[in-house]
Design a protein around this motif. Structure first.
Motif, PDB file in Angstrom:
ATOM      1  N   TRP A 100      -4.756   8.234 -11.275  1.00 25.11           N
ATOM      2  CA  TRP A 100      -3.523   7.651 -11.795  1.00 25.11           C
ATOM      3  C   TRP A 100      -3.654   6.143 -12.035  1.00 25.11           C
ATOM      4  CZ3 TRP A 100       0.025  11.011 -13.308  1.00 25.11           C
ATOM      5  CH2 TRP A 100       0.028  12.279 -12.735  1.00 25.11           C
ATOM      6  N   GLY A 101      -4.589   5.512 -11.367  1.00 25.02           N
ATOM      7  CA  GLY A 101      -4.831   4.097 -11.608  1.00 25.02           C
ATOM      8  C   GLY A 101      -3.899   3.137 -10.898  1.00 25.02           C
ATOM      9  N   GLY A 102      -2.945   3.621 -10.101  1.00 25.34           N
ATOM     10  CA  GLY A 102      -1.990   2.715  -9.489  1.00 25.34           C
ATOM     11  C   GLY A 102      -2.183   2.457  -8.012  1.00 25.34           C
ATOM     12  N   ASP A 103      -3.090   3.176  -7.370  1.00 21.73           N
ATOM     13  CA  ASP A 103      -3.322   3.006  -5.939  1.00 21.73           C
ATOM     14  C   ASP A 103      -4.648   2.279  -5.706  1.00 21.73           C
ATOM     15  OD1 ASP A 103      -1.053   4.474  -4.846  1.00 21.73           O
ATOM     16  OD2 ASP A 103      -2.001   6.258  -5.708  1.00 21.73           O
ATOM     17  N   ALA A 104      -4.653   1.382  -4.738  1.00 17.94           N
ATOM     18  CA  ALA A 104      -5.872   0.639  -4.409  1.00 17.94           C
ATOM     19  C   ALA A 104      -6.740   1.478  -3.487  1.00 17.94           C
ATOM     20  CB  ALA A 104      -5.513  -0.691  -3.758  1.00 17.94           C
ATOM     21  N   VAL A 105      -7.352   2.508  -4.058  1.00 19.93           N
ATOM     22  CA  VAL A 105      -8.183   3.430  -3.288  1.00 19.93           C
ATOM     23  C   VAL A 105      -9.525   3.593  -3.994  1.00 19.93           C
ATOM     24  CG1 VAL A 105      -6.218   4.674  -2.309  1.00 19.93           C
ATOM     25  CG2 VAL A 105      -7.192   5.432  -4.493  1.00 19.93           C
ATOM     26  N   ASP A 152       0.834  -1.203   0.000  1.00 18.88           N
ATOM     27  CA  ASP A 152       0.000   0.000   0.000  1.00 18.88           C
ATOM     28  C   ASP A 152       0.871   1.256   0.000  1.00 18.88           C
ATOM     29  OD1 ASP A 152       1.043  -0.443   2.516  1.00 18.88           O
ATOM     30  OD2 ASP A 152      -0.784   0.056   3.601  1.00 18.88           O
ATOM     31  N   GLY A 153       2.087   1.131  -0.518  1.00 15.79           N
ATOM     32  CA  GLY A 153       3.016   2.245  -0.493  1.00 15.79           C
ATOM     33  C   GLY A 153       2.971   3.082  -1.757  1.00 15.79           C
ATOM     34  N   TYR A 154       4.059   3.791  -1.986  1.00 17.41           N
ATOM     35  CA  TYR A 154       4.163   4.724  -3.099  1.00 17.41           C
ATOM     36  C   TYR A 154       3.849   4.043  -4.421  1.00 17.41           C
ATOM     37  CZ  TYR A 154       6.245   8.184  -6.246  1.00 17.41           C
ATOM     38  OH  TYR A 154       6.462   9.094  -7.241  1.00 17.41           O
ATOM     39  N   GLN A 155       3.226   4.796  -5.300  1.00 19.19           N
ATOM     40  CA  GLN A 155       2.674   4.245  -6.537  1.00 19.19           C
ATOM     41  C   GLN A 155       3.717   3.573  -7.433  1.00 19.19           C
ATOM     42  OE1 GLN A 155       1.420   7.023  -9.628  1.00 19.19           O
ATOM     43  NE2 GLN A 155      -0.634   6.151  -9.512  1.00 19.19           N
ATOM     44  N   ALA A 156       4.971   4.003  -7.339  1.00 20.21           N
ATOM     45  CA  ALA A 156       6.002   3.443  -8.210  1.00 20.21           C
ATOM     46  C   ALA A 156       6.545   2.110  -7.704  1.00 20.21           C
ATOM     47  CB  ALA A 156       7.149   4.433  -8.382  1.00 20.21           C
ATOM     48  N   LEU A 157       6.191   1.699  -6.496  1.00 17.96           N
ATOM     49  CA  LEU A 157       6.743   0.460  -5.954  1.00 17.96           C
ATOM     50  C   LEU A 157       6.399  -0.781  -6.797  1.00 17.96           C
ATOM     51  CD1 LEU A 157       6.496   0.827  -2.064  1.00 17.96           C
ATOM     52  CD2 LEU A 157       8.508   1.043  -3.542  1.00 17.96           C
ATOM     53  N   PRO A 158       5.209  -0.877  -7.397  1.00 15.57           N
ATOM     54  CA  PRO A 158       4.970  -2.022  -8.282  1.00 15.57           C
ATOM     55  C   PRO A 158       5.946  -2.084  -9.457  1.00 15.57           C
ATOM     56  CG  PRO A 158       2.891  -1.051  -7.633  1.00 15.57           C
ATOM     57  CD  PRO A 158       3.954  -0.121  -7.142  1.00 15.57           C
ATOM     58  N   GLY A 201      -4.967  21.945  -7.805  1.00 14.84           N
ATOM     59  CA  GLY A 201      -5.030  20.565  -8.258  1.00 14.84           C
ATOM     60  C   GLY A 201      -3.662  20.119  -8.753  1.00 14.84           C
ATOM     61  N   ALA A 202      -2.991  19.295  -8.003  1.00 12.39           N
ATOM     62  CA  ALA A 202      -1.637  18.853  -8.371  1.00 12.39           C
ATOM     63  C   ALA A 202      -1.317  17.578  -7.625  1.00 12.39           C
ATOM     64  CB  ALA A 202      -0.605  19.936  -8.031  1.00 12.39           C
ATOM     65  N   THR A 203      -0.355  16.831  -8.163  1.00 14.70           N
ATOM     66  CA  THR A 203       0.135  15.668  -7.454  1.00 14.70           C
ATOM     67  C   THR A 203       1.314  16.086  -6.586  1.00 14.70           C
ATOM     68  OG1 THR A 203       0.676  13.328  -7.739  1.00 14.70           O
ATOM     69  CG2 THR A 203       1.794  14.876  -9.188  1.00 14.70           C
ATOM     70  N   SER A 204       1.917  15.148  -5.890  1.00 18.22           N
ATOM     71  CA  SER A 204       2.970  15.405  -4.910  1.00 18.22           C
ATOM     72  C   SER A 204       2.366  16.017  -3.658  1.00 18.22           C
ATOM     73  CB  SER A 204       4.074  16.297  -5.477  1.00 18.22           C
ATOM     74  OG  SER A 204       5.232  16.249  -4.650  1.00 18.22           O
ATOM     75  N   PHE A 205       3.200  16.344  -2.675  1.00 15.92           N
ATOM     76  CA  PHE A 205       2.697  16.913  -1.421  1.00 15.92           C
ATOM     77  C   PHE A 205       3.838  17.632  -0.703  1.00 15.92           C
ATOM     78  CE2 PHE A 205       3.822  12.438  -0.612  1.00 15.92           C
ATOM     79  CZ  PHE A 205       4.717  12.557   0.444  1.00 15.92           C
ATOM     80  N   GLY A 206       3.489  18.368   0.335  1.00 17.70           N
ATOM     81  CA  GLY A 206       4.490  18.995   1.185  1.00 17.70           C
ATOM     82  C   GLY A 206       4.817  20.428   0.863  1.00 17.70           C
ATOM     83  N   GLY A 207       4.205  21.011  -0.164  1.00 15.52           N
ATOM     84  CA  GLY A 207       4.525  22.372  -0.556  1.00 15.52           C
ATOM     85  C   GLY A 207       3.836  23.417   0.293  1.00 15.52           C
ATOM     86  N   LEU A 208       4.334  24.648   0.188  1.00 17.05           N
ATOM     87  CA  LEU A 208       3.757  25.767   0.936  1.00 17.05           C
ATOM     88  C   LEU A 208       2.335  26.073   0.510  1.00 17.05           C
ATOM     89  CD1 LEU A 208       6.867  28.105   0.928  1.00 17.05           C
ATOM     90  CD2 LEU A 208       5.729  27.225   2.973  1.00 17.05           C
TER      91      LEU A 208
END
Length: 396
Positions: free
Chosen positions: A357-362, A120-126, A340-347
């Motif tokens: 994105w189709g890669g997360d089981a959500v 259930d981790g980061y999308q690129a792990l698969p 509306g953007a991907t990533s996180f942690g910005g000001l």
């Protein structure tokens, strides 16, 4: 890090920060060189593919793919943040978080080894899993929550932990997993991206590697791609360094300098963003259309008890689910202060319907919200207004 030249060959003396200092003091001063009259406190980026090198090729700086003085200052800063007061920790910077992740996995594992990854981790792990398996490495997976990776540890060479997980925000007990893994002879790497070193220090919890994408909250401005690996074992880190050299996964000097500059405000940003994230989570908790709300800082979050034992701060990401994909899209479109953007942690606060994105089981209506540094009252008001406005189909 120590005043003397570090194990990464850096020649310039570094000014140390007292291990008893606070996070703000450490972030502001980490990695700075000793003061020299008329020189800047943070030297500018060194743009060099090669260096003067008469005679034998010895010394800290020989070729631009191997070392750069700008990396040296940043690596020392990260080392001081990841392991305050410790002199045996080395940090290495990379061109991206995925470059850092890959460096650990592919430098420590070989054909016939077993790796345990979160499912259930980061999308690129698969994608990473597929490449590991192509190299003859067995990959087992288990969820982050409930320390489920314990059940598949036997025979493993390396355990990869991501806590809190992205995007589901589950938390596992790092100390417990590390103890179990080491008992079985496995190394442990922790993806510390979401927490940052001010939220969690994996090396102090016993991990062999702390790995992170500096693209996110560590640098916090959405303008730098960066990754790093920190660890104590000189042999393991030498293998990581060798992998960086082989694949050339190095950051540009400007990116490294920008990252170091940005770290100076890390404590200010983290404290503001994380406190606001808690207020946002508390506000969303009262909405009937919001389900699956997750934030480790909420006292009733399923992960709070474990998170409270090992985390210093809980991060700036809040996740939740709206009833349908259409409702989530309308909600996101109605927001004014959240981009509306991907990533996180910005000001600046950002959000996205992660399922796009189709890669997360959500679920289709799952939203990952990254809380920025806006005034908390303004951000909460914008979120609640957008929920109200998105309640019905347009025209109804």
């Amino acid at each position: 890090m120590s005043d003397s030249a570090t194990s990464n060959g850096a020649g310039a003396r570094a000014r140390t920060v007292s291990p008893g200092g606070g996070d703000g003091t450490r972030a502001v001063r980490a990695g700075l060189p000793e003061p020299v009259k008329h020189e800047p406190t943070l030297p500018g980026p060194v743009f060099a593919a090669h260096f003067h090198l008469p005679g034998e090729p010895t010394g800290p700086y020989t070729y631009g793919r191997d070392e750069n003085p700008t990396w040296t200052h940043l690596e020392r800063a990260i080392g001081e943040l990841e392991a305050p007061g410790e002199t045996d920790v080395e940090a290495l910077v990379f061109a991206s978080g995925m470059a850092a992740i890959s460096s650990v996995l592919f430098s420590q594992l070989g054909a016939g080894d077993v790796a345990v990854l979160p499912d259930d981790g980061y999308q690129a792990l698969p994608l990473v899993r597929a490449q590991l398996e192509a190299y003859g490495i067995e990959v087992r997976t288990a969820p982050t929550g409930g320390d489920a990776q314990l059940d598949v540890l036997d025979g493993a060479r390396l355990l990869w932990i991501e806590t809190p997980s992205n995007p589901g925000l589950d938390v596992c007990d790092v100390r417990r997993l590390v103890e179990a893994a080491h008992t079985r002879g496995a190394l442990v790497a922790v993806d510390n991206t979401l927490a940052t070193p001010l939220g969690q220090r994996p090396l102090e919890l016993g991990a062999d590697f702390s790995v992170a994408s500096g693209t996110k909250q560590l640098t916090g401005h959405g303008d730098v791609l960066l990754g790093y690996v920190a660890g104590r074992d000189a042999g393991a880190m030498a293998a990581v360094r060798r992998w960086r050299k082989i694949v050339g996964a190095i950051p540009g000097p400007m990116e490294a300098w920008l990252a170091h500059r940005s770290i100076a405000t890390l404590q200010l940003r983290v404290d503001r963003q994380d406190a606001t994230a808690l207020q946002v989570a508390e506000a969303l908790r009262g909405r009937r259309e919001v389900t699956g709300l997750r934030y480790p800082g909420l006292p009733d979050d399923p992960s709070h008890e474990v998170a409270a034992r090992q985390m210093l701060r809980y991060g700036c990401v809040v996740s939740f689910t709206l009833p349908t994909r259409a409702r989530a899209d309308r909600f996101l479109d109605a927001l004014r202060l959240v981009e509306g953007a991907t990533s996180f942690g910005g000001l600046r606060s950002t959000a996205e319907r992660r399922g796009r994105w189709g890669g997360d089981a959500v679920p289709e209506g799952f939203v990952r919200l990254s809380v920025g540094a806006e005034d908390p009252e303004d951000l909460v008001a914008d979120l609640l207004r957008a929920l109200d406005e998105s309640a019905d189909e347009p025209g109804h």
